[in-house]
Write an enzyme that holds these catalytic residues in place. Structure first.
Site, PDB file in Angstrom:
ATOM      1  N   SER A 154       0.823  -1.201   0.000  1.00 63.59           N
ATOM      2  CA  SER A 154       0.000   0.000   0.000  1.00 63.59           C
ATOM      3  C   SER A 154       0.861   1.257   0.000  1.00 63.59           C
ATOM      4  O   SER A 154       1.644   1.461  -0.911  1.00 63.59           O
ATOM      5  CB  SER A 154      -0.978  -0.044   1.171  1.00 63.59           C
ATOM      6  OG  SER A 154      -2.178   0.617   0.835  1.00 63.59           O
ATOM      7  N   LYS A 209     -22.817  18.939   6.767  1.00 60.95           N
ATOM      8  CA  LYS A 209     -21.855  19.205   7.822  1.00 60.95           C
ATOM      9  C   LYS A 209     -21.614  18.000   8.725  1.00 60.95           C
ATOM     10  O   LYS A 209     -20.490  17.765   9.183  1.00 60.95           O
ATOM     11  CB  LYS A 209     -22.332  20.398   8.665  1.00 60.95           C
ATOM     12  CG  LYS A 209     -21.360  20.827   9.750  1.00 60.95           C
ATOM     13  CD  LYS A 209     -20.070  21.339   9.143  1.00 60.95           C
ATOM     14  CE  LYS A 209     -19.129  21.864  10.213  1.00 60.95           C
ATOM     15  NZ  LYS A 209     -17.845  22.324   9.634  1.00 60.95           N
TER      16      LYS A 209
END
Length: 292
Positions: free
Chosen positions: A159, A211
């Site tokens: 990764s 939000k």
């Protein structure tokens, strides 16, 4: 070291370029270390990047900037081990982690160090945070041709660690080591059912419809799920295109691996490594090329 109360924000609901099986290791390893923004020498004294103190780490006059790498026969050996994090605050790996901040400082110093004729990243890492990774990868790639840059895997580079390796001129992997896992993962966690059964109600007041997306107190809405997946897809595409550029492979070939990991010679066959070598053999090979 100082404990920081918002550890979970760095582990969950945020993109990671790491093997999924290493989630528990990340939780344990980062518990004491998030939020540190200064660099420290081996003895614990602070060292500022680009503004070194007048004394060295042993108390005497500093003749050169502190560095987190060893130089052997003209080769700077920069360790990349354990979980990779954006800001660790040290020039060397610490407590099972390596910071991109320290790696960037070491790499920059090694490039400018007249004693250094080549750079070897000694890599054994499952990956880590996306934040800071690709900027560092691009920094390595931009210095190709300045000095030989090798990734010598002492075991595996997966990764984010593989992203770093891919930027080097040459990658060697031992027979039982591995490469790959070119992908991004995000572990979304919410505790609404646990809170309800505990008799706890959390009320969220917000300005802006999106939000509160991804908060841990309410189930993830479909719109939020699609937005987060789009972000992960964009980061995954960046990862794929970066590896394709670095290894001179087609994006289709890299994408087709679907974040698979490859053991030893299989990584060479797919194009993710150049040779199967034990670390000491790889280092001798680098010295041999420098002697030609």
């Amino acid at each position: 070291m100082t404990n920081y109360p918002h550890l979970a924000q760095r582990l969950f609901n945020t993109p990671l370029a790491i093997l999924p099986s290493k989630g528990e290791m990340v939780m344990a390893a980062l518990a004491d270390r998030f939020g540190i923004t200064k660099l420290f020498r081996a003895n614990g004294t602070p060292a500022r990047m680009g503004a070194w103190s007048d004394d060295d780490e042993f108390g005497g006059p500093a003749e050169s900037p502190p560095r987190g790498y060893e130089v052997v026969a003209g080769v700077a050996i920069i360790p990349v081990t354990g979980t990779l994090v954006a800001k660790l605050g040290t020039l060397r790996p610490y407590s099972g982690m390596t910071g991109y901040d320290g790696l960037r400082a070491n790499f920059s110093m090694a490039i400018e160090d007249p004693e250094v004729v080549a750079i070897a990243f000694d890599i054994d890492s499952p990956g880590g945070e996306v934040s800071g990774c690709f900027d560092f990868v691009d920094a390595i790639y931009s210095q190709r041709g300045t000095k030989p840059i090798w990734a010598i895997l002492s075991d595996s580079a997966y990764s984010a660690a593989y992203a770093i390796a891919s930027a080097c001129d040459r990658i060697t992997v031992p027979r039982t080591g591995g490469t790959g896992s070119v992908g991004v993962i995000c572990m979304a966690v919410e505790f609404s059912k646990a809170l309800t059964s505990a008799g706890i109600t959390v009320t969220i007041f917000q300005y802006g419809d999106r939000k509160a997306d991804g908060n841990e107190y309410t189930p993830l809405e479909e719109a939020a799920r699609k937005r987060f997946q789009a972000d992960i897809d964009a980061m995954g595409d960046l990862f794929v295109s970066t590896v394709a550029r670095n290894r001179n492979l087609s994006t289709a070939k890299v994408r087709s691996t679907q974040a698979t990991t490859f053991l030893g010679a299989s990584g060479v066959e797919i194009g993710f490594a150049d040779a199967v070598m034990a670390p000491d053999e790889a280092f001798r090979s680098l010295l041999s090329e420098l002697g030609d």
